[in-house]
Design a protein around this motif. Structure first.
Motif, PDB file in Angstrom:
ATOM      1  N   SER A   1      18.306   0.950   5.815  1.00 57.53           N
ATOM      2  CA  SER A   1      19.468   1.749   6.205  1.00 57.53           C
ATOM      3  C   SER A   1      19.922   2.610   5.027  1.00 57.53           C
ATOM      4  CB  SER A   1      20.606   0.842   6.677  1.00 57.53           C
ATOM      5  OG  SER A   1      21.001  -0.020   5.643  1.00 57.53           O
ATOM      6  N   ASN A   2      20.657   3.663   5.324  1.00 61.34           N
ATOM      7  CA  ASN A   2      21.081   4.618   4.304  1.00 61.34           C
ATOM      8  C   ASN A   2      21.936   3.994   3.208  1.00 61.34           C
ATOM      9  OD1 ASN A   2      19.769   6.632   5.693  1.00 61.34           O
ATOM     10  ND2 ASN A   2      21.603   7.275   6.803  1.00 61.34           N
ATOM     11  N   ALA A   3      22.739   2.998   3.531  1.00 56.98           N
ATOM     12  CA  ALA A   3      23.678   2.427   2.571  1.00 56.98           C
ATOM     13  C   ALA A   3      23.096   1.237   1.800  1.00 56.98           C
ATOM     14  CB  ALA A   3      24.952   2.004   3.294  1.00 56.98           C
ATOM     15  N   ARG A   4      21.856   0.857   2.041  1.00 55.93           N
ATOM     16  CA  ARG A   4      21.308  -0.334   1.392  1.00 55.93           C
ATOM     17  C   ARG A   4      21.338  -0.228  -0.126  1.00 55.93           C
ATOM     18  NH1 ARG A   4      16.786  -2.886  -0.798  1.00 55.93           N
ATOM     19  NH2 ARG A   4      16.751  -5.121  -0.333  1.00 55.93           N
ATOM     20  N   ALA A   5      20.971   0.899  -0.692  1.00 50.46           N
ATOM     21  CA  ALA A   5      20.945   1.047  -2.152  1.00 50.46           C
ATOM     22  C   ALA A   5      22.335   0.820  -2.750  1.00 50.46           C
ATOM     23  CB  ALA A   5      20.411   2.422  -2.543  1.00 50.46           C
ATOM     24  N   ASP A   6      23.360   1.354  -2.121  1.00 55.89           N
ATOM     25  CA  ASP A   6      24.733   1.140  -2.607  1.00 55.89           C
ATOM     26  C   ASP A   6      25.133  -0.325  -2.484  1.00 55.89           C
ATOM     27  OD1 ASP A   6      25.037   3.847  -3.185  1.00 55.89           O
ATOM     28  OD2 ASP A   6      25.895   4.279  -1.213  1.00 55.89           O
ATOM     29  N   PHE A   7      24.759  -0.947  -1.374  1.00 53.34           N
ATOM     30  CA  PHE A   7      25.070  -2.355  -1.151  1.00 53.34           C
ATOM     31  C   PHE A   7      24.377  -3.224  -2.199  1.00 53.34           C
ATOM     32  CE2 PHE A   7      24.041  -6.312   1.388  1.00 53.34           C
ATOM     33  CZ  PHE A   7      25.315  -6.857   1.319  1.00 53.34           C
ATOM     34  N   VAL A   8      23.110  -2.968  -2.448  1.00 56.86           N
ATOM     35  CA  VAL A   8      22.342  -3.724  -3.437  1.00 56.86           C
ATOM     36  C   VAL A   8      22.969  -3.568  -4.824  1.00 56.86           C
ATOM     37  CG1 VAL A   8      20.122  -3.773  -4.668  1.00 56.86           C
ATOM     38  CG2 VAL A   8      20.177  -3.804  -2.160  1.00 56.86           C
ATOM     39  N   ALA A   9      23.340  -2.356  -5.191  1.00 59.43           N
ATOM     40  CA  ALA A   9      23.974  -2.126  -6.504  1.00 59.43           C
ATOM     41  C   ALA A   9      25.289  -2.895  -6.608  1.00 59.43           C
ATOM     42  CB  ALA A   9      24.205  -0.629  -6.726  1.00 59.43           C
ATOM     43  N   TRP A  10      26.064  -2.885  -5.536  1.00 59.32           N
ATOM     44  CA  TRP A  10      27.345  -3.603  -5.513  1.00 59.32           C
ATOM     45  C   TRP A  10      27.113  -5.101  -5.722  1.00 59.32           C
ATOM     46  CZ3 TRP A  10      29.645  -7.245  -2.229  1.00 59.32           C
ATOM     47  CH2 TRP A  10      31.027  -7.372  -2.341  1.00 59.32           C
ATOM     48  N   LEU A  11      26.114  -5.658  -5.031  1.00 61.97           N
ATOM     49  CA  LEU A  11      25.809  -7.080  -5.174  1.00 61.97           C
ATOM     50  C   LEU A  11      25.309  -7.409  -6.577  1.00 61.97           C
ATOM     51  CD1 LEU A  11      24.020  -7.875  -1.796  1.00 61.97           C
ATOM     52  CD2 LEU A  11      26.362  -8.429  -2.443  1.00 61.97           C
ATOM     53  N   GLU A  12      24.429  -6.578  -7.102  1.00 63.83           N
ATOM     54  CA  GLU A  12      23.884  -6.824  -8.438  1.00 63.83           C
ATOM     55  C   GLU A  12      24.984  -6.807  -9.493  1.00 63.83           C
ATOM     56  OE1 GLU A  12      20.782  -3.863  -8.489  1.00 63.83           O
ATOM     57  OE2 GLU A  12      19.274  -5.362  -7.900  1.00 63.83           O
ATOM     58  N   ASN A  13      25.965  -5.923  -9.330  1.00 66.82           N
ATOM     59  CA  ASN A  13      27.098  -5.884 -10.261  1.00 66.82           C
ATOM     60  C   ASN A  13      27.932  -7.157 -10.212  1.00 66.82           C
ATOM     61  OD1 ASN A  13      26.570  -3.380 -11.371  1.00 66.82           O
ATOM     62  ND2 ASN A  13      27.760  -2.292  -9.826  1.00 66.82           N
ATOM     63  N   ARG A  14      27.829  -7.897  -9.131  1.00 68.96           N
ATOM     64  CA  ARG A  14      28.579  -9.149  -8.959  1.00 68.96           C
ATOM     65  C   ARG A  14      27.680 -10.375  -9.129  1.00 68.96           C
ATOM     66  NH1 ARG A  14      30.710  -5.035  -7.016  1.00 68.96           N
ATOM     67  NH2 ARG A  14      32.942  -4.797  -6.674  1.00 68.96           N
ATOM     68  N   HIS A  15      26.453 -10.152  -9.596  1.00 73.95           N
ATOM     69  CA  HIS A  15      25.487 -11.217  -9.864  1.00 73.95           C
ATOM     70  C   HIS A  15      25.187 -12.053  -8.620  1.00 73.95           C
ATOM     71  CE1 HIS A  15      25.970 -10.044 -13.996  1.00 73.95           C
ATOM     72  NE2 HIS A  15      27.279 -10.213 -13.879  1.00 73.95           N
ATOM     73  N   ILE A  16      25.062 -11.365  -7.489  1.00 72.09           N
ATOM     74  CA  ILE A  16      24.681 -12.003  -6.239  1.00 72.09           C
ATOM     75  C   ILE A  16      23.213 -11.675  -6.000  1.00 72.09           C
ATOM     76  CG2 ILE A  16      25.065 -12.067  -3.738  1.00 72.09           C
ATOM     77  CD1 ILE A  16      28.020 -11.355  -4.336  1.00 72.09           C
ATOM     78  N   LEU A  17      22.446 -12.687  -5.651  1.00 71.79           N
ATOM     79  CA  LEU A  17      21.007 -12.530  -5.456  1.00 71.79           C
ATOM     80  C   LEU A  17      20.699 -11.454  -4.421  1.00 71.79           C
ATOM     81  CD1 LEU A  17      18.092 -13.585  -5.929  1.00 71.79           C
ATOM     82  CD2 LEU A  17      18.488 -15.128  -3.997  1.00 71.79           C
ATOM     83  N   VAL A  18      19.764 -10.583  -4.765  1.00 75.41           N
ATOM     84  CA  VAL A  18      19.287  -9.533  -3.872  1.00 75.41           C
ATOM     85  C   VAL A  18      17.816  -9.797  -3.579  1.00 75.41           C
ATOM     86  CG1 VAL A  18      18.778  -7.061  -3.688  1.00 75.41           C
ATOM     87  CG2 VAL A  18      20.926  -7.826  -4.730  1.00 75.41           C
ATOM     88  N   ILE A  19      17.451  -9.775  -2.318  1.00 75.76           N
ATOM     89  CA  ILE A  19      16.053  -9.947  -1.917  1.00 75.76           C
ATOM     90  C   ILE A  19      15.380  -8.584  -2.033  1.00 75.76           C
ATOM     91  CG2 ILE A  19      14.540 -10.504   0.012  1.00 75.76           C
ATOM     92  CD1 ILE A  19      16.657 -12.601   0.836  1.00 75.76           C
ATOM     93  N   GLN A  20      14.286  -8.533  -2.812  1.00 74.82           N
ATOM     94  CA  GLN A  20      13.680  -7.256  -3.173  1.00 74.82           C
ATOM     95  C   GLN A  20      12.383  -6.922  -2.445  1.00 74.82           C
ATOM     96  OE1 GLN A  20      15.272  -5.170  -4.958  1.00 74.82           O
ATOM     97  NE2 GLN A  20      16.631  -6.307  -6.301  1.00 74.82           N
ATOM     98  N   SER A  21      11.758  -7.905  -1.805  1.00 76.23           N
ATOM     99  CA  SER A  21      10.463  -7.623  -1.184  1.00 76.23           C
ATOM    100  C   SER A  21      10.323  -8.379   0.132  1.00 76.23           C
ATOM    101  CB  SER A  21       9.320  -8.043  -2.112  1.00 76.23           C
ATOM    102  OG  SER A  21       9.262  -9.454  -2.208  1.00 76.23           O
TER     103      SER A  21
END
Length: 132
Positions: free
Chosen positions: A81-101
Motif C-alpha cells: 500500500s502507498n502508506a507502508r513506507a511511512d508506517f514502517v518508518a514510524w514503527l522503526e522509530n519506536r523500536h517495534i519489529l517490522v517484517i521485511q520479507s
C-alpha cells in the motif's frame, strides 16, 4: 470475566480488531482478537505492538474455525500500500519489529499468532462461553 474493547476496522468488509481485556495492566498489553464478519473470532497477537508488527505484512488476516489459527499472507510481497513506507518508518522509530520479507512474514506471523493462542486461548474460550 474478560471483556472486549474495539480497536477498529481490519478489512474493507467490516471485520475488526479488539482487545480482550484479561489483565489490569494497560489496555495495549492485552491480547488482540480479529473478529470477522463471517462470525469467526481468532487471537492474532499477545499485545498491540505485535499487532502492529503483523500489519507490516500489509495484508488482511484470514480466519478459520476454532480449530485453525488466523494467518496473514501477502501474495504479492512487492506490491504494498502507498502508506507502508511511512508506517514502517514510524514503527522503526519506536523500536517495534517490522517484517521485511515474505519469508520472514511466514515465520514471524505464525510465531506471533501461535504464542498468543498458547498464552490466551483459554481466556478466549472462557469469554466465548459467556456469550452463549
Amino acid at each position: 470475566m474478560e471483556s472486549l474493547y474495539y480497536i477498529g476496522l481490519a478489512t474493507g468488509d467490516g471485520s475488526g480488531y479488539a482487545f480482550l481485556k484479561v489483565n489490569e495492566g494497560p489496555i495495549d498489553e492485552n491480547p488482540v482478537l480479529f473478529c470477522s464478519t463471517d462470525g469467526y473470532i481468532n487471537l492474532v497477537a499477545s499485545n498491540f505492538k505485535e499487532l502492529l508488527t503483523l500489519l507490516t505484512i500489509d495484508a488482511g488476516p484470514m480466519t478459520g474455525d476454532e480449530e485453525k489459527l488466523a494467518t496473514y499472507y501477502n501474495d504479492d510481497w512487492d506490491d504494498h500500500s502507498n502508506a507502508r513506507a511511512d508506517f514502517v518508518a514510524w514503527l522503526e522509530n519506536r523500536h517495534i519489529l517490522v517484517i521485511q520479507s515474505e519469508e520472514e512474514a511466514e515465520v514471524k506471523s505464525e510465531e506471533i499468532i501461535r504464542t498468543a493462542n498458547d498464552k490466551y486461548g483459554k481466556n478466549l474460550q472462557e469469554f466465548i462461553s459467556h456469550l452463549y
